[in-house]
Design a protein around this motif. Structure first.
Motif, mmCIF file in Angstrom:
data_model
loop_
_atom_site.group_PDB
_atom_site.id
_atom_site.type_symbol
_atom_site.label_atom_id
_atom_site.label_comp_id
_atom_site.label_asym_id
_atom_site.label_seq_id
_atom_site.Cartn_x
_atom_site.Cartn_y
_atom_site.Cartn_z
ATOM 1 N N ASP A 12 0.926 -1.087 0.154
ATOM 2 C CA ASP A 12 -0.111 0.065 0.271
ATOM 3 C C ASP A 12 0.908 1.379 -0.084
ATOM 4 O O ASP A 12 1.664 1.498 0.934
ATOM 5 N N THR A 13 0.729 1.967 -1.088
ATOM 6 C CA THR A 13 1.856 3.073 -1.272
ATOM 7 C C THR A 13 1.021 4.520 -1.103
ATOM 8 O O THR A 13 1.580 5.635 -1.127
ATOM 9 N N SER A 14 -0.148 4.188 -0.200
ATOM 10 C CA SER A 14 -0.853 5.607 0.063
ATOM 11 C C SER A 14 -0.274 6.598 0.991
ATOM 12 O O SER A 14 -0.317 7.800 0.899
ATOM 13 N N ASP A 15 0.531 6.156 1.731
ATOM 14 C CA ASP A 15 1.125 7.081 2.774
ATOM 15 C C ASP A 15 2.472 7.543 2.057
ATOM 16 O O ASP A 15 2.979 8.622 2.543
ATOM 17 N N LEU A 16 2.980 6.937 0.811
ATOM 18 C CA LEU A 16 4.101 7.572 0.347
ATOM 19 C C LEU A 16 4.024 9.035 -0.326
ATOM 20 O O LEU A 16 4.615 9.876 -0.327
ATOM 21 N N ASP A 17 2.559 9.232 -0.862
ATOM 22 C CA ASP A 17 2.283 10.495 -1.244
ATOM 23 C C ASP A 17 2.432 11.534 -0.252
ATOM 24 O O ASP A 17 2.812 12.734 -0.525
ATOM 25 N N ARG A 18 2.187 11.362 0.968
ATOM 26 C CA ARG A 18 1.984 12.118 2.022
ATOM 27 C C ARG A 18 3.556 12.410 2.382
ATOM 28 O O ARG A 18 4.041 13.716 2.530
ATOM 29 N N LEU A 19 4.358 11.252 2.430
ATOM 30 C CA LEU A 19 5.744 11.426 2.912
ATOM 31 C C LEU A 19 6.271 12.354 1.730
ATOM 32 O O LEU A 19 7.153 13.127 1.941
ATOM 33 N N GLN A 20 6.012 11.989 0.567
ATOM 34 C CA GLN A 20 6.600 12.848 -0.705
ATOM 35 C C GLN A 20 6.345 14.247 -0.347
ATOM 36 O O GLN A 20 7.250 14.999 -0.922
ATOM 37 N N GLU A 21 5.145 14.501 -0.272
ATOM 38 C CA GLU A 21 4.719 16.204 -0.031
ATOM 39 C C GLU A 21 5.562 16.737 1.209
ATOM 40 O O GLU A 21 6.133 17.705 0.974
ATOM 41 N N ARG A 22 5.794 15.809 2.286
ATOM 42 C CA ARG A 22 6.592 16.412 3.579
ATOM 43 C C ARG A 22 8.016 16.556 3.033
ATOM 44 O O ARG A 22 8.730 17.471 3.239
ATOM 45 N N LEU A 23 8.657 15.810 2.167
ATOM 46 C CA LEU A 23 10.236 15.621 1.616
ATOM 47 C C LEU A 23 10.265 17.161 0.757
ATOM 48 O O LEU A 23 11.109 17.709 0.502
#
Length: 148
Positions: free
Chosen positions: A9-20
């Motif tokens: 599940d990569t749904s959290d990666l979008d939020r992490l990418q936004e933070r980065l």
């Protein structure tokens, strides 16, 4: 699909990418302004209250002859308050902050002058407590970035 499988599940990666992305694009000017204000306050306190070098060494007293020329409640490095009033942060580059004074005699007070018989009375610099306070400012700033 038969057999075994793994679901990612990569749904959290979008939020992490936004933070980065936010961290990567952040300017350091805000935190540098805060650090500059903190150091300015530390230096002013050192001049007005502590009257000691950043390493804790007490400043040399006035000579008796010079002390007789002082009036009122003057204390070391306070005189007419020109030095303390001149302490300010400066931002010579986009990624740095400097705190000091532009007065001609500021360096003489910091480093002394053997020819004139003026001992060094270091007022610029960071004590261990000063460094901890700055570290806390930076840590708080990072926490705010990561929390947003």
């Amino acid at each position: 699909m038969n057999g075994a499988r793994i679901v990612i599940d990569t749904s959290d990666l979008d939020r992490l990418q936004e933070r980065l992305d936010r961290i990567a694009g952040i300017g350091f000017h805000d935190v540098l302004e805060t650090i500059g204000a903190v150091v300015e306050s530390q230096v002013r306190r050192r001049i007005s209250d502590d009257q000691e070098a950043p390493d804790g060494t007490l400043w040399a007293d006035w000579t008796d002859a010079y002390a007789k020329t002082r009036h009122g409640n003057n204390s070391l490095l306070m005189g007419e308050s020109h030095l303390i009033d001149s302490i300010a942060p400066d931002f010579p580059f986009k990624d740095s902050v400097e705190v000091g004074s532009n007065l001609i005699y500021a360096g003489t007070q910091q480093f002394g002058n053997d020819v004139l018989g003026i001992p060094a009375r270091p007022y610029l610099g960071l004590s261990g407590d000063d460094e901890q306070e700055i570290t806390a400012v930076i840590e708080d700033w990072i926490e705010e970035l990561l929390a947003a």
